[in-house]
Design an enzyme around this catalytic site. Structure first.
Site, PDB file in Angstrom:
ATOM      1  N   HIS A 129       0.907  -0.909   0.201  1.00 42.99           N
ATOM      2  CA  HIS A 129       0.026   0.115   0.351  1.00 42.99           C
ATOM      3  C   HIS A 129       0.958   0.637   0.511  1.00 42.99           C
ATOM      4  O   HIS A 129       1.908   1.391   0.177  1.00 42.99           O
ATOM      5  CB  HIS A 129      -1.195   0.025   1.601  1.00 42.99           C
ATOM      6  CG  HIS A 129       0.267  -0.346   2.484  1.00 42.99           C
ATOM      7  ND1 HIS A 129       0.580  -1.390   3.441  1.00 42.99           N
ATOM      8  CD2 HIS A 129       0.345   0.689   3.339  1.00 42.99           C
ATOM      9  CE1 HIS A 129       1.080  -0.773   4.676  1.00 42.99           C
ATOM     10  NE2 HIS A 129       1.601   0.155   4.321  1.00 42.99           N
TER      11      HIS A 129
ATOM     12  N   HIS B 176       6.128   6.627  -1.800  1.00 41.31           N
ATOM     13  CA  HIS B 176       6.658   4.752  -1.823  1.00 41.31           C
ATOM     14  C   HIS B 176       6.199   4.019  -2.038  1.00 41.31           C
ATOM     15  O   HIS B 176       5.207   4.183  -1.030  1.00 41.31           O
ATOM     16  CB  HIS B 176       8.315   4.828  -1.039  1.00 41.31           C
ATOM     17  CG  HIS B 176       7.352   5.441   0.397  1.00 41.31           C
ATOM     18  ND1 HIS B 176       7.460   5.900   1.273  1.00 41.31           N
ATOM     19  CD2 HIS B 176       7.886   3.934   1.429  1.00 41.31           C
ATOM     20  CE1 HIS B 176       7.465   5.714   1.678  1.00 41.31           C
ATOM     21  NE2 HIS B 176       7.562   4.627   2.442  1.00 41.31           N
TER      22      HIS B 176
HETATM   23  P1  2AM Z   1       6.097   3.411   5.814  1.00 40.33           P
HETATM   24  O1  2AM Z   1       5.300   2.322   4.111  1.00 40.33           O
HETATM   25  O2  2AM Z   1       7.803   3.813   4.871  1.00 40.33           O
HETATM   26  O3  2AM Z   1       6.916   1.931   6.970  1.00 40.33           O
HETATM   27  C1  2AM Z   1       1.063   1.878   8.185  1.00 40.33           C
HETATM   28  O4  2AM Z   1       2.659   1.419   9.516  1.00 40.33           O
HETATM   29  C2  2AM Z   1       2.108   2.707   7.364  1.00 40.33           C
HETATM   30  O5  2AM Z   1       2.157   3.964   7.844  1.00 40.33           O
HETATM   31  C3  2AM Z   1       3.557   1.893   6.645  1.00 40.33           C
HETATM   32  O6  2AM Z   1       2.795   1.722   5.840  1.00 40.33           O
HETATM   33  C4  2AM Z   1       4.459   3.577   7.557  1.00 40.33           C
HETATM   34  O7  2AM Z   1       5.512   3.591   6.322  1.00 40.33           O
HETATM   35  C5  2AM Z   1       3.705   4.251   7.693  1.00 40.33           C
HETATM   36  N1  2AM Z   1       4.074   5.167   8.182  1.00 40.33           N
HETATM   37  C6  2AM Z   1       4.120   6.543   7.951  1.00 40.33           C
HETATM   38  N2  2AM Z   1       4.540   6.893   9.153  1.00 40.33           N
HETATM   39  C7  2AM Z   1       4.431   6.055  10.317  1.00 40.33           C
HETATM   40  C8  2AM Z   1       4.786   6.285  11.259  1.00 40.33           C
HETATM   41  N3  2AM Z   1       5.371   7.562  12.106  1.00 40.33           N
HETATM   42  N4  2AM Z   1       5.022   4.618  12.507  1.00 40.33           N
HETATM   43  C9  2AM Z   1       4.675   4.266  11.799  1.00 40.33           C
HETATM   44  N5  2AM Z   1       4.063   3.748  10.157  1.00 40.33           N
HETATM   45  C10 2AM Z   1       4.391   5.255  10.124  1.00 40.33           C
END
Ligand code: 2AM
Length: 194
Positions: free
Chosen positions: A49, A137
Site C-alpha cells: 500500500h 513510496h
Molecule cells: P512505511 O511504508 O514507510 O513503513 C503503516 O505503518 C503504514 O504507515 C506504513 O506504510 C508506514 O510507512 C506508514 N507510516 C508513516 N509514518 C509512520 C510512523 N511514524 N510510524 C509507523 N508507520 C508509519
C-alpha cells in the site's frame, strides 16, 4: 499508557491487482538474492500500500469527524493516474538500508497535492502535520538484521510495473500489531470524484 480501544490509523492508496502481481514476480529473484545475507520482513504483494498520511493512535470518538473530512476531501478530488516506477532504499546513500521501496511516478504532482490537502484538512482535527517532506513510496521490505547490498536495488528509473493506473479511492486503514507482525485492515473507503 495508550488506551486499548485506540486504533492505529493511516490513509493509503492500494495499487491494483495486476500491479501487485507484477511486483510479486519481480520480488521473487530479489528475495532469493538477498537470501540469508540479511533478515528482511518482506511485504507480501497483496498487502502493498502507498501511505499518504500516517495518523497514529486515534480514539474511536474521533472517527466520525475523520470520516467526514476524508469523504469531503475525496469527493472534491478528481480521480488521477499514477505509476509504480524505480526502486530505492531509506536511508538513501548509505551502505546499510533499513527500508526497501518502490517509487511512484506522479507526473502531474497530483499525489503530492493530495498529501498536502490531507495535512491541511486533518490538522484542525488534531492530527499533527508530518514534519518530514512527503516522499511517496511502496515499502517492499524492512531490514531487521544484516545488510542488503545496494547493488541489488540499482535498477533506476527504467524499472516499471505495468501501466499507469487510476487512483479512484482513498482508504482508511487500521494497523494492528500481532506477534506474527503488523496486520492492516481497511476500515473505510472514500471514492474520488469521477
Ligand atoms: P512505511 O511504508 O514507510 O513503513 C503503516 O505503518 C503504514 O504507515 C506504513 O506504510 C508506514 O510507512 C506508514 N507510516 C508513516 N509514518 C509512520 C510512523 N511514524 N510510524 C509507523 N508507520 C508509519
Amino acid at each position: 499508557m495508550e488506551n486499548v480501544s485506540c486504533k492505529r490509523l493511516f490513509v493509503a492508496i492500494d495499487p491494483p491487482g495486476e500491479i501487485r502481481r507484477e511486483i510479486g514476480k519481480w520480488l521473487r529473484p530479489l528475495r532469493a538474492a538477498v537470501g540469508r545475507q540479511a533478515r528482511v520482513s518482506w511485504v507480501e504483494p497483496e498487502r502493498l500500500h502507498l501511505t499518504i498520511k500516517f495518523l497514529g493512535s486515534t480514539e474511536p470518538g474521533r472517527l466520525p469527524a475523520l470520516g467526514a473530512a476524508l469523504r469531503e476531501l475525496a469527493a472534491a478530488l478528481p480521480a488521477f493516474e499514477l505509476a509504480i516506477r524505480g526502486a530505492g532504499r531509506f536511508p538513501e546513500g548509505e551502505r546499510a538500508p533499513r527500508v526497501l521501496w518502490l517509487g511512484v511516478d506522479d507526473p502531474e504532482g497530483r499525489l503530492a497535492r493530495l498529501a498536502e490537502a490531507l495535512e491541511r484538512q486533518l490538522e484542525p482535527l488534531g492530527f499533527a502535520r508530518e514534519k518530514r517532506a512527503f516522499s511517496a513510496h511502496l515499502t517492499i521490505g524492512r531490514v531487521r538484521a544484516g545488510t542488503v547490498r545496494p547493488e541489488l536495488l540499482r535498477c533506476g528509473e527504467t524499472l516499471r510495473f505495468g501501466n499507469p493506473f487510476d487512483v479512484r479511492e482513498l482508504l482508511l486503514y487500521e494497523s494492528r500489531t500481532l506477534p506474527s507482525g503488523p496486520v492492516y485492515g481497511v476500515l473505510e473507503r472514500f471514492a474520488l470524484a469521477q
